[in-house]
Design a protein around this motif. Structure first.
Motif, PDB file in Angstrom:
ATOM      1  N   UNK A  51       0.823  -1.209   0.000  1.00  0.00           N
ATOM      2  CA  UNK A  51       0.000   0.000   0.000  1.00  0.00           C
ATOM      3  C   UNK A  51       0.856   1.257   0.000  1.00  0.00           C
ATOM      4  N   UNK A  52       0.285   2.300  -0.576  1.00  0.00           N
ATOM      5  CA  UNK A  52       0.937   3.599  -0.560  1.00  0.00           C
ATOM      6  C   UNK A  52       0.335   4.487   0.514  1.00  0.00           C
ATOM      7  N   UNK A  53       0.315   5.790   0.237  1.00  0.00           N
ATOM      8  CA  UNK A  53      -0.187   6.751   1.214  1.00  0.00           C
ATOM      9  C   UNK A  53      -1.684   6.565   1.429  1.00  0.00           C
ATOM     10  N   UNK A  54      -2.135   6.966   2.620  1.00  0.00           N
ATOM     11  CA  UNK A  54      -3.548   6.883   2.971  1.00  0.00           C
ATOM     12  C   UNK A  54      -4.252   8.192   2.644  1.00  0.00           C
ATOM     13  N   UNK A  55      -5.539   8.098   2.367  1.00  0.00           N
ATOM     14  CA  UNK A  55      -6.348   9.297   2.189  1.00  0.00           C
ATOM     15  C   UNK A  55      -6.542   9.951   3.558  1.00  0.00           C
ATOM     16  N   UNK A  56      -6.321  11.244   3.622  1.00  0.00           N
ATOM     17  CA  UNK A  56      -6.504  11.984   4.871  1.00  0.00           C
ATOM     18  C   UNK A  56      -7.840  12.717   4.792  1.00  0.00           C
ATOM     19  N   UNK A  83      -3.877   4.447  -1.416  1.00  0.00           N
ATOM     20  CA  UNK A  83      -3.548   4.401  -2.833  1.00  0.00           C
ATOM     21  C   UNK A  83      -2.506   3.303  -3.070  1.00  0.00           C
ATOM     22  N   UNK A  84      -2.195   3.005  -4.331  1.00  0.00           N
ATOM     23  CA  UNK A  84      -1.200   1.954  -4.614  1.00  0.00           C
ATOM     24  C   UNK A  84       0.181   2.293  -4.063  1.00  0.00           C
ATOM     25  N   UNK A  85       1.015   1.272  -3.986  1.00  0.00           N
ATOM     26  CA  UNK A  85       2.379   1.423  -3.490  1.00  0.00           C
ATOM     27  C   UNK A  85       3.123   2.539  -4.238  1.00  0.00           C
ATOM     28  N   UNK A  86       3.989   3.212  -3.533  1.00  0.00           N
ATOM     29  CA  UNK A  86       4.830   4.307  -4.047  1.00  0.00           C
ATOM     30  C   UNK A  86       4.058   5.599  -4.278  1.00  0.00           C
ATOM     31  N   UNK A  87       2.785   5.645  -3.859  1.00  0.00           N
ATOM     32  CA  UNK A  87       2.044   6.909  -3.925  1.00  0.00           C
ATOM     33  C   UNK A  87       2.389   7.711  -2.684  1.00  0.00           C
ATOM     34  N   UNK A  88       3.019   8.871  -2.879  1.00  0.00           N
ATOM     35  CA  UNK A  88       3.477   9.672  -1.749  1.00  0.00           C
ATOM     36  C   UNK A  88       2.330  10.393  -1.058  1.00  0.00           C
ATOM     37  N   UNK A  89       1.326  10.825  -1.811  1.00  0.00           N
ATOM     38  CA  UNK A  89       0.179  11.535  -1.252  1.00  0.00           C
ATOM     39  C   UNK A  89      -1.064  11.055  -1.974  1.00  0.00           C
ATOM     40  N   UNK A  90      -2.047  10.581  -1.217  1.00  0.00           N
ATOM     41  CA  UNK A  90      -3.245   9.992  -1.810  1.00  0.00           C
ATOM     42  C   UNK A  90      -4.381  11.004  -1.783  1.00  0.00           C
ATOM     43  N   UNK A  91      -4.560  11.700  -2.897  1.00  0.00           N
ATOM     44  CA  UNK A  91      -5.627  12.684  -3.051  1.00  0.00           C
ATOM     45  C   UNK A  91      -6.449  12.241  -4.258  1.00  0.00           C
ATOM     46  N   UNK A  92      -7.625  11.656  -4.054  1.00  0.00           N
ATOM     47  CA  UNK A  92      -8.401  11.107  -5.171  1.00  0.00           C
ATOM     48  C   UNK A  92      -8.611  12.073  -6.320  1.00  0.00           C
ATOM     49  N   UNK A  93      -8.823  13.354  -6.039  1.00  0.00           N
ATOM     50  CA  UNK A  93      -9.066  14.327  -7.104  1.00  0.00           C
ATOM     51  C   UNK A  93      -7.861  14.484  -8.023  1.00  0.00           C
ATOM     52  N   UNK A  94      -6.675  14.106  -7.530  1.00  0.00           N
ATOM     53  CA  UNK A  94      -5.456  14.252  -8.326  1.00  0.00           C
ATOM     54  C   UNK A  94      -4.958  12.930  -8.887  1.00  0.00           C
ATOM     55  N   UNK A  95      -5.650  11.835  -8.585  1.00  0.00           N
ATOM     56  CA  UNK A  95      -5.225  10.520  -9.056  1.00  0.00           C
ATOM     57  C   UNK A  95      -5.832  10.236 -10.423  1.00  0.00           C
ATOM     58  N   UNK A  96      -5.104   9.479 -11.269  1.00  0.00           N
ATOM     59  CA  UNK A  96      -5.641   9.156 -12.599  1.00  0.00           C
ATOM     60  C   UNK A  96      -6.856   8.239 -12.515  1.00  0.00           C
ATOM     61  N   UNK A  97      -7.684   8.284 -13.560  1.00  0.00           N
ATOM     62  CA  UNK A  97      -8.854   7.423 -13.619  1.00  0.00           C
ATOM     63  C   UNK A  97      -8.427   5.959 -13.619  1.00  0.00           C
ATOM     64  N   UNK A 196     -11.275  -1.229  -4.722  1.00  0.00           N
ATOM     65  CA  UNK A 196     -12.255  -0.630  -5.624  1.00  0.00           C
ATOM     66  C   UNK A 196     -11.556   0.407  -6.493  1.00  0.00           C
ATOM     67  N   UNK A 197     -12.065   0.611  -7.682  1.00  0.00           N
ATOM     68  CA  UNK A 197     -11.571   1.681  -8.546  1.00  0.00           C
ATOM     69  C   UNK A 197     -12.356   2.974  -8.311  1.00  0.00           C
ATOM     70  N   UNK A 198     -13.220   2.969  -7.318  1.00  0.00           N
ATOM     71  CA  UNK A 198     -13.992   4.151  -6.940  1.00  0.00           C
ATOM     72  C   UNK A 198     -13.511   4.650  -5.588  1.00  0.00           C
ATOM     73  N   UNK A 199     -13.126   5.914  -5.468  1.00  0.00           N
ATOM     74  CA  UNK A 199     -12.645   6.430  -4.180  1.00  0.00           C
ATOM     75  C   UNK A 199     -13.777   6.549  -3.173  1.00  0.00           C
ATOM     76  N   UNK A 200     -13.460   6.684  -1.899  1.00  0.00           N
ATOM     77  CA  UNK A 200     -14.513   6.792  -0.887  1.00  0.00           C
ATOM     78  C   UNK A 200     -15.277   8.102  -1.011  1.00  0.00           C
TER      79      UNK A 200
END
Length: 229
Positions: A51-56, A83-97, A196-200
């Motif tokens: 796992x990568x970074x968590x959504x805050x 988010x997936x491994x090596x994701x430094x910051x998990x911000x759904x609005x900035x993540x690719x589809x 899921x491919x859908x964010x919370x």
């Protein structure tokens, strides 16, 4: 023996019938839809290293809540979405589809939860402990990619067997059911996860815990329901 000859008035209708159109086939009966039965899923071990970074969120990266039943706390749930491994910051609005989000829920039974005891005629009155039943969703999981599982090491410690949990899907709702082991020990955690491919869409009363004959609603991160446009 001479061949039998039919009168012309009788032969003509027979000839016309032979040359006429074939009778229309009977209509094929339409299929009757059936209700899909629950499907067993392959449960994988929980691997936090993947796992990568968590959504805050507003309550931080890993909110915790009480699970209440009959006016008392029977367990606690700690959840996060990563988010997936090596994701430094998990911000759904900035993540690719198509980004895969891992939903993680750690359930810990209350320390003072006494296992329910029953007596059955088959055991000639012997006391039997009723193990925890299941942890499940109460809504269909949007974007579920069929990756799901639980922590086998925690199941070994809490339930007495690493393979004590069976995972299934019923109408899109994921169910983790205790099917083996010696029962869920009070104070011991078990981690459940799914992807899921859908964010919370925020925390929701979308989960349920059944333990020792009690059923209680549990709140945790959950994706928004799919809409048909």
């Amino acid at each position: 023996m001479s061949p039998i000859r039919l009168p012309l008035w009788l032969a003509a209708p027979l000839a016309l019938a032979a040359c006429g159109e074939a009778p229309a086939p009977e209509p094929t009966p339409s299929a009757t839809p059936t209700v899909a039965a629950p499907r067993t899923l392959v449960a994988a071990d929980f691997d936090p290293e993947s796992l990568g970074a968590k959504i805050v969120g507003p309550q931080g990266p890993q909110p915790e809540a009480a699970i209440m039943a009959d006016g008392r706390e029977i367990a606690r749930i700690k959840s996060f979405v990563a988010c997936p491994r090596d994701t430094a910051e998990c911000v759904p609005a900035e993540m690719p589809e198509g980004t895969v989000y891992t939903y993680v829920h750690e359930i810990t039974l209350a320390d003072d939860l006494t296992p329910q005891v029953i007596e059955t005629p088959e055991t000639e009155g012997a006391a039997l402990e009723v193990p925890a039943s299941l942890f499940r969703m109460t809504q269909a999981a949007a974007g579920f990619n069929r990756s799901v599982g639980y922590s086998r090491s925690q199941a070994e410690a809490a339930l007495g067997a690493g393979d004590a949990i069976q995972v299934s899907s019923d109408s899109g709702e994921i169910i983790w059911r205790v099917t083996a082991g010696s029962g869920w020990k009070p104070g011991m955690p078990v981690t459940f996860w799914w992807q899921s491919t859908t964010p919370p869409d925020g925390p929701a009363d979308a989960y349920s815990l059944e333990v020792n004959g009690m059923t209680a609603s549990a709140k945790g991160p959950f994706p928004a329901a799919e809409t048909n446009e």
